[in-house]
Design an enzyme around this catalytic site. Structure first.
Site, mmCIF file in Angstrom:
data_model
loop_
_atom_site.group_PDB
_atom_site.id
_atom_site.type_symbol
_atom_site.label_atom_id
_atom_site.label_comp_id
_atom_site.label_asym_id
_atom_site.label_seq_id
_atom_site.Cartn_x
_atom_site.Cartn_y
_atom_site.Cartn_z
ATOM 1 N N ASP A 292 12.289 10.527 0.587
ATOM 2 C CA ASP A 292 10.967 9.965 0.309
ATOM 3 C C ASP A 292 10.382 10.742 -0.880
ATOM 4 O O ASP A 292 10.891 11.800 -1.279
ATOM 5 C CB ASP A 292 10.053 10.025 1.546
HETATM 6 C C1 NOJ Z 1 6.103 7.146 -0.062
HETATM 7 C C2 NOJ Z 1 6.258 6.288 1.158
HETATM 8 O O1 NOJ Z 1 6.287 7.104 2.304
HETATM 9 C C3 NOJ Z 1 7.491 5.412 1.137
HETATM 10 O O2 NOJ Z 1 7.430 4.535 2.221
HETATM 11 C C4 NOJ Z 1 7.599 4.672 -0.169
HETATM 12 O O3 NOJ Z 1 8.733 3.852 -0.166
HETATM 13 C C5 NOJ Z 1 7.658 5.666 -1.303
HETATM 14 N N1 NOJ Z 1 6.444 6.484 -1.300
HETATM 15 C C6 NOJ Z 1 7.811 4.986 -2.665
HETATM 16 O O4 NOJ Z 1 6.659 4.321 -2.992
#
Ligand code: NOJ
Length: 766
Positions: A292
């Site tokens: 993430d």
């Molecule tokens: C953080 C989020 O937790 C995740 O779900 C997302 O795909 C990413 N950012 C990219 O935007």
């Protein structure tokens, strides 16, 4: 059959054919690509690896956010120092960045462009929790295929979806992004979405690579506070939280995202047991893992890694192939040195490269790195996509209450209709979170939908009544294209409230649209309370006090405290955030051109003091007082998991189990009759629940083990059939540290929700 019920019947038939049609529409052009076999992919990747420098090998493992022009990113691309970018959605820009990677870098390796296509790209579908409420995996699959078609038309190759985190605490803002509390429903939705996004195979034309997230346990954040640690027992981890991920792997998902939080004290992004032993070992996952955003660097924040070089080593070693980050990655800065010092090996880097490059080969990026810039104009928001979004919203809505059969509304029964509430005419709040590329002008609000439907027969007037906002603003506010209105002065607030109540008092019916704004639900949108925000409760009670009939429509991404409404407002429709076509769908539902058939994918608590609350709890001491565990409030939910009303009624009868006794490994066949006892065609979702009465560990009082959304004409009766075999009856026993199917007596129920009473039983012997 009267005229109205005939109309509803025709409508339902249309819905069924539309569901099938959506699949065809979504599949678009006929697949032309020749599927590369595993050997061919491996050969190609090995040939590339033979020619790559260490810097290029590390480069493929970095992914950066890109919001605007960046010379630094352009230079990195030309040097082969990046493998992927995310958040670029303009096809011309995607092509120009791809041109640098393909034409200027030494080995011409294409980029893979990722984006959060969560519930639609331009055409926004209902939020995931809503789509789960449809209990219709084929509709969900078709919706995500449309999302994939729109996203791929601008050059996006990879979506960070499906989000398959089980959530049992509605305070957690991200409950809106998943399929709710149940592993069986969650698994069905996970697999359906993978199929929808990826198509028949990875690299199918008009489809994108899917990414299951957030692996794993993010939905159990303590206190429902986003990003906080998860402490999950072994039993719950295997039997509940990991199940939808396993289902996604079995459906062939090509990538996974490691979660942000500590899982039982080991951060998910540095958790080798999770990413290596379980994912690749037990489950034989063949894709690649991306972290993430900034989660690798956060290993230092967690007090797990000593510093950034250590974080890069720990994440790679755990099994994170690609690092997603803002600005710069820990991988690009530290992995070369880690090789020199012997902390990681070149083989480890190559292993990660194999997974990433293999996926680029499968996606056909080497053959077709560029997007046809004119195609987007043809693929985005077509009339077919809009129809699909409307049908999805109709199928996702859940009718919570309908006293005195106030709904469906007669089209000419009310001369003056007041539409009241801060969300009733807000386009952005009709969409829900993760809608960045929508065309707001095409979003139909509830007010607009009601005008389209009833504007010529009734006089429709609107008043917001109250305004609502977060106490602490969302960190994502700057990404939203719509700016919040200026706050009202206290005088204005009083005036607006009075205006709305007067309007309700002078109308024949009020449609009250309450709930939460887009930014009150989603990432970084957890709440301590489930109360209706701001002065919505005051507005609700004041409008009800006019004595005129009131229909409450909820737009939200989590159950809210609607105890008062559940006693005093005759009709309540949970519409979630219904998407681009939300207003038209809601108007169809309220006026009977569509019949509600959705069911709750979460237990609906009375208030936040009850959470976590879920139907599949264990039976413990004093089961007779299960509903009275608190002295100041019931300990039962306001509405149970699986619940949802219709404009007709259904009865369940004749539960039959094929034999009274089975041996381990045999399959019990269960049938039951479902009858539509009302005057109109409608959908019901027969659900089967089991309970293992004793065993090596205590088992939940009920567990969902099958469901099917069916359409029944007026007075039609159907027999539904469910099989209970090893897949349904086995579980992870924390006592035995193994998957077991145990000799025991089992209860079985078939019915309309998790409180079904039609009961049978059978025994499993050695
Ligand atoms: C953080 C989020 O937790 C995740 O779900 C997302 O795909 C990413 N950012 C990219 O935007």
């Amino acid at each position: 059959m009267n005229r109205k019920s005939k109309r509803i019947g025709a409508r339902q038939a249309l819905i069924c054919t539309l569901s099938a049609l959506m699949t065809v529409v979504a599949s678009g052009q006929t697949p032309s690509a020749v599927l590369p076999d595993d050997k061919a992919v491996e050969k190609r990747v090995n040939a590339l690896l033979d020619r790559m420098t260490l810097e290029e090998k590390i480069g493929q493992l970095s992914q950066l956010f890109l919001f605007g022009p960046s010379k630094q990113v352009d230079d990195a691309l030309a040097k082969g120092q990046l493998g992927s970018l995310l958040f670029v959605t303009d096809p011309a820009r995607i092509n120009s960045l791809q041109r640098i990677a393909v034409e200027k870098s030494r080995l011409h390796i294409p980029l893979i462009f990722g984006f959060d296509v969560i519930h639609g790209f331009r055409t926004i579908f209902p939020v995931p929790i809503a789509m789960a409420a449809s209990w219709d995996p084929s509709m969900v699959s078709a919706a995500q295929a449309i999302a994939a078609k729109e996203a791929s038309s601008v050059g996006i190759n990879w979506t960070f979806a499906p989000m398959v985190d089980i959530a049992r605490d509605p305070r957690w803002g991200r409950i809106v992004e998943g399929a709710g509390e149940d592993p069986w429903l969650g698994s069905a939705m996970a697999a359906a979405q993978v199929r929808g996004f990826q198509g028949e195979y990875i690299g199918s034309p008009d489809h994108v690579l899917a990414c299951m997230k957030h692996f794993a346990g993010y939905g159990a954040a303590e206190g429902g506070r986003d990003y906080d640690a998860s402490n999950i027992s072994e039993t719950l981890l295997w039997n509940v939280y990991l199940r939808p991920f396993h289902a996604a792997v079995e459906a062939g998902v090509g990538s996974a995202m490691s979660a942000y939080m500590d899982l039982n004290d080991v951060p998910a992004t540095g958790n080798r047991w999770l990413l290596h032993d379980v994912l690749r070992g037990d489950w034989r996952f063949q894709g690649f893992v991306v972290s993430d955003a900034n989660a690798v660097k956060s290993l230092v924040v967690h007090g797990f890694a000593k510093d950034l070089p250590d974080a890069a080593v720990l994440a790679l070693d755990a099994g994170v192939d690609m690092e997603m980050a803002i600005g710069t990655t820990a991988y690009s800065q530290n992995l070369a040195a880690a090789i020199s010092s012997g902390k990681v090996t070149v083989q480890q880097i190559e292993e990660a490269d194999r997974a990433v490059l293999g996926m680029k080969v499968r996606l056909g990026l080497f053959e077709h790195p560029y997007v046809d810039e004119a195609r987007a104009a043809r693929a985005l928001a077509t009339p077919e996509h809009r129809t699909a979004a409307r049908v999805a919203a109709e199928r996702s809505a859940v009718l919570l209450r309908n006293e005195g059969r106030l709904l469906p509304l007669g089209k000419t029964a009310y001369a003056k209709i007041a539409v009241v509430g801060p969300l009733a005419d807000s386009q952005v709040d009709t969409l829900g979170s993760w809608a960045f590329n929508e065309d707001l002008t095409e979003t139909v609000t509830v007010l607009a939908g009601l005008r389209n439907k009833a504007g010529s027969q009734a006089q429709l007037t609107f008043a917001p009544g109250v305004e609502i906002s977060r106490k602490f603003p969302s960190p994502f506010a700057q990404l939203s294209r719509s700016k919040p209105p200026a706050p009202w002065t206290p005088e204005q607030a009083k005036d607006e409230l009075r205006k709305a109540v007067d309007l309700a008092g002078s109308s024949d019916l009020t449609i009250l649209v309450l709930g939460e704004t887009q930014q009150m639900s989603g990432e970084s949108a957890s709440r301590e309370s489930l109360a209706l925000p701001g002065n919505e409760e005051q507005l609700l009670e004041a409008v009800a006090a006019t004595g005129k009939p009131v229909v409450l429509v909820l737009l939200n991404g989590r159950p809210l405290d609607i105890r008062w409404a559940a006693q005093h407002i005759p009709a309540i429709l949970e519409a979630w955030y219904p998407g681009t076509q939300g207003g038209n769908a809601i108007a169809n539902l309220l006026f009977g051109d569509a019949v509600p058939g959705g069911k709750l994918p979460v237990t609906w608590p009375r208030d936040s003091g009850q959470v976590p609350i879920y139907y599949a709890h264990n039976t413990t001491q004093g089961p007779e007082s299960q509903g009275k565990r608190y002295w100041d409030e019931e300990s039962t939910p306001l509405y149970p998991f699986g619940y949802g009303l219709s404009y007709t009624t259904f009865t369940f009868s004749n539960l039959h189990v094929s034999q009274p006794q089975f041996r381990i490994g045999q399959t019990a066949e269960v049938t039951a009759d479902v009858e539509n006892t009302g005057p109109s065609t409608a959908d019901e979702v027969p659900q089967i629940y089991i309970h293992q009465q004793y065993g090596s560990t205590s088992r939940p009082v009920r567990e969902l083990k099958g469901f099917e959304r069916i359409t029944l004409a007026a007075h039609e009766k159907k027999t539904v059939h469910f099989s209970l075999g090893s897949k349904e009856l086995s579980y992870w026993s924390a006592a035995k540290k193994a998957w077991v199917e145990e000799p025991a007596r089992f209860d079985v129920w078939v019915g309309a929700d998790s409180q079904a009473t039609l009961h049978g039983s059978f025994t499993i012997t050695q």
